[in-house]
Design an enzyme around this catalytic site. Structure first.
Site, PDB file in Angstrom:
ATOM      1  CE1 TYR A 168      -3.677   2.523   0.594  1.00  0.00           C
ATOM      2  CE2 TYR A 168      -2.448   3.248   2.511  1.00  0.00           C
ATOM      3  CZ  TYR A 168      -3.480   3.431   1.612  1.00  0.00           C
ATOM      4  OH  TYR A 168      -4.302   4.530   1.735  1.00  0.00           O
ATOM      5  CG  ASP A 263       5.705   3.578   0.928  1.00  0.00           C
ATOM      6  OD1 ASP A 263       6.015   4.226   1.948  1.00  0.00           O
ATOM      7  OD2 ASP A 263       4.540   3.413   0.542  1.00  0.00           O
ATOM      8  CE  LYS A 291       1.042   4.930   8.290  1.00  0.00           C
ATOM      9  NZ  LYS A 291       1.028   4.019   7.170  1.00  0.00           N
TER      10      LYS A 291
END
Ligand code: PLP
Length: 457
Positions: A168, A263, A291
């Site tokens: 994702y 990522d 994050k």
């Protein structure tokens, strides 16, 4: 390492042990809040997995967090194993982070002009992450990967990108092809509203499968701008790169003149101080972060070698911008978080490793004692218990898991005051605020949950 929230934990430990007795949670206020939210927000949420559809039951409404704990609107307490989906590596309301946000807020929440804080945080990121010489701050992981790909396409002059099934990279159009996370949880291949013409340029291949990557370059020689991947996947549950996989992707992209983009929105500052690229010793061309670097505030970043990043406006032809990019509050929260991680690097990552191993292995053993099939994947403080027999190495093997069994486990743990990520396809996280006592209580609760599941089976 002593966590500043030790005092509140000591007070908590005087309370009766909530884990061992069924709590018969009262969720009255959460239910009322959910009802109101459903009239105003689609599904009552602003991000789909929060609705608990994959596991059933009602999502508690959270009103407060401290250290490793959350409290809901009805006063129930939970030990937190999802950490806001990754950012809260120091636990909730970490004093230095709270103070940094308060001080920044008192000087205004936003300027839309350059501030010293952006350079301060950028220095900490560049120092820690091997592949990043220059970076740009954005407000989410989605923006970070989306913008990194735009730069990669401009740098190579090519259109196609390779991503992997179950990875994702946020919710931008071209990346919602065989994406993990909520997309996997809801069992849909992509998303309505994404034109075929856009999805056409995304080649989605199985993770950990080099042959399919070679075949894609064979079929599209000179047309593939980049490979983007989670170097350790968190978004189909935790899936590790097979031995040699990252090295081979590095070699292939170099050979083909394509960029390799890691990522590390989830793995950055989590699986090691310098992320998965440091842990595995592979330096990509570009890296996306999010994050943890925002300390719980909206923040992302993408970076790489200077020759690549200098393509961005105002230096180069790639346009990318943001009203709230480099927001002072996000920079302050990120600074307080990264400064703590830098200063206590050795203890923090050793502790996260040891306690994560303890809880991951303890629950695996408890499941096996109860005769339940569980495969556990873990890298540092990021792990998943898959209810399946065979090793989980890609999306197909993750998807073979017994999601109904996971749902019952999840429900039993919630009743015991332990909040696991509400989907088989989301990684669990530990923070530095978790203690050995928390882990023991978690394993004990899992033992009881598995015994109950067995009886009801
Ligand atoms: C969470 C996540 C994203 C998206 O970040 P948002 O801040 O939710 O947009 C992208 N990539 C990975 C690996 C993630 O875990």
């Amino acid at each position: 390492m002593d966590h500043p929230n030790t005092e509140s934990r000591r007070a908590d430990s005087l309370l009766p042990n909530l884990y061992l007795e069924p709590m018969a949670r009262n969720l009255e206020r959460s239910l009322a809040l959910q009802k109101r939210a459903e009239a105003l927000l689609p599904g009552g949420v602003d991000s789909p997995v929060r609705a608990f559809r994959a596991v059933g039951g009602e999502p508690p409404f959270v009103v407060r967090g401290a250290g490793a704990y959350l409290w809901d609107a009805d006063g129930n307490r939970y030990l937190d194993y999802f950490g806001s989906w990754g950012p809260m590596v120091l636990g909730h309301a970490f004093p230095a982070v709270v103070e940094a946000i308060q001080q920044a807020a008192a000087k205004s929440a936003s300027f839309g002009a350059s501030t010293p804080a952006e350079g301060d945080l950028a220095e900490l990121v560049v120092e820690a992450v091997p592949s990043i010489d220059k970076l740009r701050f954005v407000s989410s992981g989605t923006e970070a990967t989306m913008s990194a790909i735009r730069v990669a396409r401009a740098f190579t002059g090519r259109k196609y990108i390779i991503k992997f099934e179950g990875c994702y990279h946020g919710h931008s159009d071209g990346l919602l092809v065989k994406a993990g996370s909520g997309v996997a949880t809801f069992g849909i291949p992509g998303s309505a509203g994404v034109p075929e013409e856009i999805a056409h340029y995304t080649l989605a291949l199985p993770y950990n499968d080099i042959a399919s990557v070679e075949a894609a370059f064979e079929a599209h020689r000179g047309e593939i701008a980049c490979i983007i991947l989670e170097p350790v996947v968190g978004n189909m549950g935790c899936v590790l790169p097979a031995g040699g996989y990252l090295e081979t992707l590095r070699a292939i992209t170099l050979r083909e003149g394509a960029l390799l983009i890691f990522d590390e929105v989830m793995t950055g500052f989590r699986v090691a101080h310098g992320g998965a690229q440091q842990r595995y010793g592979i330096v990509p061309d570009m890296t996306a972060l999010g994050k943890i670097i925002g300390g719980g505030l909206p923040c992302g970043a993408f970076g790489g070698r200077a020759e690549i990043m200098n393509l961005l406006a105002p230096l180069g032809p790639v346009y990318q911008a943001g009203t709230l990019s480099g927001n002072p509050l996000a920079m302050a929260a990120g600074m307080a978080t990264l400064q703590h991680l830098r200063q206590h690097k050795t203890e923090v990552y050793a502790r996260l490793e040891a306690l994560s191993a303890m809880v991951a292995d303890g629950i695996t053993a408890a499941a096996h004692e109860a005769g339940l099939p569980v495969v556990t994947n873990r890298v540092g403080a990021m792990f998943t218990w898959f209810f399946t027999e065979a090793p989980v190495t890609d999306f197909a093997s993750a998807a073979a898991s017994d999601t109904a069994l996971f749902a019952r486990f999840h429900h039993a743990m919630m009743e015991a005051g332990i909040w696991l990520p509400p989907s088989q396809f989301e990684a669990a996280f530990l923070s530095t605020a978790h203690t050995e006592a928390d882990i023991s209580a978690t394993i004990e609760a899992a033992r009881n949950a598995f015994a109950a599941i067995e009886v009801n089976a």
